[in-house]
Design a protein around this motif. Structure first.
Motif, PDB file in Angstrom:
ATOM      1  N   MET A  12     -32.589 -35.191 -33.879  1.00 35.72           N
ATOM      2  CA  MET A  12     -33.674 -35.627 -34.747  1.00 35.72           C
ATOM      3  C   MET A  12     -33.929 -34.574 -35.823  1.00 35.72           C
ATOM      4  N   THR A  13     -34.051 -35.009 -37.071  1.00 32.90           N
ATOM      5  CA  THR A  13     -34.291 -34.103 -38.198  1.00 32.90           C
ATOM      6  C   THR A  13     -35.556 -34.508 -38.928  1.00 32.90           C
ATOM      7  N   GLU A  14     -36.390 -33.527 -39.245  1.00 29.78           N
ATOM      8  CA  GLU A  14     -37.659 -33.780 -39.929  1.00 29.78           C
ATOM      9  C   GLU A  14     -37.710 -32.969 -41.217  1.00 29.78           C
ATOM     10  N   ASP A  15     -37.970 -33.622 -42.334  1.00 31.20           N
ATOM     11  CA  ASP A  15     -38.122 -32.924 -43.604  1.00 31.20           C
ATOM     12  C   ASP A  15     -39.380 -32.056 -43.542  1.00 31.20           C
ATOM     13  N   SER A  16     -39.197 -30.759 -43.730  1.00 26.91           N
ATOM     14  CA  SER A  16     -40.334 -29.838 -43.651  1.00 26.91           C
ATOM     15  C   SER A  16     -40.462 -29.010 -44.927  1.00 26.91           C
ATOM     16  N   THR A  17     -39.917 -29.529 -46.019  1.00 30.46           N
ATOM     17  CA  THR A  17     -39.880 -28.762 -47.265  1.00 30.46           C
ATOM     18  C   THR A  17     -41.258 -28.305 -47.707  1.00 30.46           C
ATOM     19  N   ALA A  18     -42.208 -29.226 -47.789  1.00 32.14           N
ATOM     20  CA  ALA A  18     -43.540 -28.867 -48.284  1.00 32.14           C
ATOM     21  C   ALA A  18     -44.209 -27.839 -47.373  1.00 32.14           C
ATOM     22  N   GLN A  19     -44.132 -28.068 -46.050  1.00 39.92           N
ATOM     23  CA  GLN A  19     -44.793 -27.151 -45.102  1.00 39.92           C
ATOM     24  C   GLN A  19     -44.159 -25.764 -45.145  1.00 39.92           C
ATOM     25  N   LEU A  76     -39.479  -7.866 -51.041  1.00 38.62           N
ATOM     26  CA  LEU A  76     -38.474  -8.848 -50.624  1.00 38.62           C
ATOM     27  C   LEU A  76     -38.940 -10.263 -50.918  1.00 38.62           C
ATOM     28  N   MET A  77     -40.180 -10.572 -50.563  1.00 37.66           N
ATOM     29  CA  MET A  77     -40.694 -11.922 -50.785  1.00 37.66           C
ATOM     30  C   MET A  77     -40.798 -12.240 -52.272  1.00 37.66           C
ATOM     31  N   GLY A  78     -41.097 -11.229 -53.083  1.00 40.54           N
ATOM     32  CA  GLY A  78     -41.126 -11.457 -54.516  1.00 40.54           C
ATOM     33  C   GLY A  78     -39.780 -11.934 -55.040  1.00 40.54           C
ATOM     34  N   GLU A  79     -38.709 -11.362 -54.497  1.00 41.21           N
ATOM     35  CA  GLU A  79     -37.365 -11.814 -54.870  1.00 41.21           C
ATOM     36  C   GLU A  79     -37.085 -13.212 -54.326  1.00 41.21           C
ATOM     37  N   LEU A  80     -37.372 -13.433 -53.067  1.00 43.37           N
ATOM     38  CA  LEU A  80     -36.988 -14.684 -52.423  1.00 43.37           C
ATOM     39  C   LEU A  80     -37.751 -15.881 -52.981  1.00 43.37           C
ATOM     40  N   LEU A  81     -39.020 -15.706 -53.283  1.00 37.67           N
ATOM     41  CA  LEU A  81     -39.825 -16.841 -53.767  1.00 37.67           C
ATOM     42  C   LEU A  81     -39.334 -17.363 -55.109  1.00 37.67           C
ATOM     43  N   ARG A  82     -38.606 -16.557 -55.851  1.00 38.03           N
ATOM     44  CA  ARG A  82     -38.045 -17.041 -57.118  1.00 38.03           C
ATOM     45  C   ARG A  82     -37.038 -18.164 -56.903  1.00 38.03           C
ATOM     46  N   HIS A  83     -36.506 -18.248 -55.680  1.00 41.40           N
ATOM     47  CA  HIS A  83     -35.500 -19.275 -55.366  1.00 41.40           C
ATOM     48  C   HIS A  83     -36.070 -20.420 -54.530  1.00 41.40           C
ATOM     49  N   LEU A  84     -37.350 -20.346 -54.192  1.00 47.86           N
ATOM     50  CA  LEU A  84     -37.910 -21.261 -53.202  1.00 47.86           C
ATOM     51  C   LEU A  84     -37.808 -22.726 -53.620  1.00 47.86           C
ATOM     52  N   ASP A  85     -38.047 -23.025 -54.882  1.00 49.63           N
ATOM     53  CA  ASP A  85     -38.032 -24.417 -55.324  1.00 49.63           C
ATOM     54  C   ASP A  85     -36.624 -24.992 -55.422  1.00 49.63           C
ATOM     55  N   GLN A  86     -35.611 -24.170 -55.190  1.00 48.44           N
ATOM     56  CA  GLN A  86     -34.230 -24.646 -55.172  1.00 48.44           C
ATOM     57  C   GLN A  86     -33.804 -25.113 -53.779  1.00 48.44           C
ATOM     58  N   VAL A  87     -34.692 -24.964 -52.799  1.00 51.61           N
ATOM     59  CA  VAL A  87     -34.324 -25.153 -51.398  1.00 51.61           C
ATOM     60  C   VAL A  87     -35.140 -26.271 -50.763  1.00 51.61           C
ATOM     61  N   ASP A  88     -34.461 -27.160 -50.044  1.00 52.95           N
ATOM     62  CA  ASP A  88     -35.109 -28.153 -49.192  1.00 52.95           C
ATOM     63  C   ASP A  88     -34.940 -27.707 -47.740  1.00 52.95           C
ATOM     64  N   PHE A  89     -35.985 -27.899 -46.938  1.00 52.35           N
ATOM     65  CA  PHE A  89     -35.988 -27.452 -45.554  1.00 52.35           C
ATOM     66  C   PHE A  89     -36.063 -28.653 -44.610  1.00 52.35           C
ATOM     67  N   ALA A  90     -35.419 -28.508 -43.465  1.00 50.32           N
ATOM     68  CA  ALA A  90     -35.474 -29.548 -42.439  1.00 50.32           C
ATOM     69  C   ALA A  90     -35.493 -28.896 -41.065  1.00 50.32           C
ATOM     70  N   ARG A  91     -36.352 -29.420 -40.189  1.00 49.67           N
ATOM     71  CA  ARG A  91     -36.434 -28.937 -38.811  1.00 49.67           C
ATOM     72  C   ARG A  91     -35.642 -29.869 -37.912  1.00 49.67           C
ATOM     73  N   THR A  92     -34.905 -29.266 -36.983  1.00 46.60           N
ATOM     74  CA  THR A  92     -34.088 -30.042 -36.061  1.00 46.60           C
ATOM     75  C   THR A  92     -34.467 -29.683 -34.636  1.00 46.60           C
ATOM     76  N   THR A  93     -34.021 -30.488 -33.705  1.00 44.57           N
ATOM     77  CA  THR A  93     -34.198 -30.155 -32.302  1.00 44.57           C
ATOM     78  C   THR A  93     -33.104 -29.181 -31.891  1.00 44.57           C
ATOM     79  N   GLY A  94     -33.375 -28.411 -30.878  1.00 46.06           N
ATOM     80  CA  GLY A  94     -32.399 -27.432 -30.413  1.00 46.06           C
ATOM     81  C   GLY A  94     -33.103 -26.168 -29.993  1.00 46.06           C
ATOM     82  N   ARG A  95     -32.325 -25.159 -29.696  1.00 49.12           N
ATOM     83  CA  ARG A  95     -32.902 -23.933 -29.158  1.00 49.12           C
ATOM     84  C   ARG A  95     -33.225 -22.926 -30.256  1.00 49.12           C
ATOM     85  N   THR A  96     -32.220 -22.455 -30.981  1.00 50.51           N
ATOM     86  CA  THR A  96     -32.461 -21.422 -31.992  1.00 50.51           C
ATOM     87  C   THR A  96     -31.489 -21.610 -33.134  1.00 50.51           C
ATOM     88  N   GLY A  97     -31.733 -20.838 -34.195  1.00 47.23           N
ATOM     89  CA  GLY A  97     -30.744 -20.740 -35.251  1.00 47.23           C
ATOM     90  C   GLY A  97     -31.056 -21.572 -36.470  1.00 47.23           C
TER      91      GLY A  97
END
Length: 251
Positions: free
Chosen positions: A1-8, A28-49
């Motif tokens: 099961m995959t859930e879109d979690s981009t906004a959260q 570090l976060m100042g650098e990374l947040l510059r790329h944030l809107d280029q990324v979509d996130f999804a949560r899956t079931t499983g243990r780690t990773g």
């Protein structure tokens, strides 16, 4: 099961960047947040990773295992880790390898695509084969030495015994087998744990880790890395390790 979690997840990362008081995390976060809107996130079931895929045209998809027992510190560490892969790819244009690697020709890309369709790691391996052995060896030497140093200094960190076990596992089971792919991401992961778990900022472990994070960020900003000069005998001592690590991308 995959859930879109981009906004959260985008909001979680923005909130973390605003609340941290650690200057190394802030940078570090100042650098990374510059790329944030280029990324979509999804949560899956499983243990780690987690996993980060390049979609082309500067877009990325991050998926990661998210369970009910996942702590906020673990959640953020995974997100920061995966977003670091995006920053690496944007800095080096290298299929998310942690240093600049020669680009593949159109013919080379087509050959890889035909030989093993759907395997992104084979594009990385092809670019590694096009990278000089001295550059590969120097980078692995640096990763091995830094990883060993962090393991050695870990007892000074002030982290709980369980977190120390998890850090040691990241360094030995995750980073060591994949130094070309995981160095920057693992460093970011560990720094996030240290920040949220209240590591001793005066400890040898934290001082070393934060210096490594800053160095990797400086390399990304410059678009190139500068490894130490090769010392006589260093890589002969690491010969067995290097042969094992490079076996995966040699034909």
């Amino acid at each position: 099961m995959t859930e879109d979690s981009t906004a959260q997840d985008r909001q979680l990362l923005r909130d973390y960047a605003g609340e941290t008081r650690d200057p190394h995390v802030t940078a570090l976060m100042g650098e990374l947040l510059r790329h944030l809107d280029q990324v979509d996130f999804a949560r899956t079931t499983g243990r780690t990773g987690g996993n980060t895929r390049g979609l082309g045209q500067g877009r990325y998809a991050v998926s990661y295992a998210h369970g009910a027992q996942m702590t906020r510190a673990d959640h953020l560490a995974v997100l920061v880790h995966e977003l670091t892969h995006v920053a690496v790819d944007q800095a080096y244009d290298s299929e998310m390898l942690n240093f600049p690697a020669p680009a593949l020709s159109t013919a080379e890309r087509q050959r890889v695509r035909e030989e093993t369709p759907g395997r992104e790691e084979d594009f990385q391996n092809a670019r590694l084969r096009n990278t000089g052995r001295q550059q590969r060896d120097a980078f692995v030497g640096l990763v091995v030495a830094n990883g060993q140093r962090l393991v050695r200094e870990l007892p000074s960190s002030g982290l709980s015994a369980e977190r120390q076990r998890m850090v040691r596992e990241k360094l030995t089971s995750h980073l060591q087998p994949r130094p070309f792919h995981e160095y920057d991401g693992v460093l970011s992961h560990l720094l996030t744990w240290c920040d949220l778990d209240g590591a001793d900022r005066s400890s040898a472990f934290y001082r070393s880790l934060s210096a490594m994070v800053d160095q990797a960020a400086a390399w990304r900003a410059a678009g190139q890395i500068r490894t130490p000069r090769r010392r006589r005998g260093l890589f002969s001592r690491l010969g067995a390790t290097l042969r094992k690590l490079t076996r995966g991308f040699r034909r």
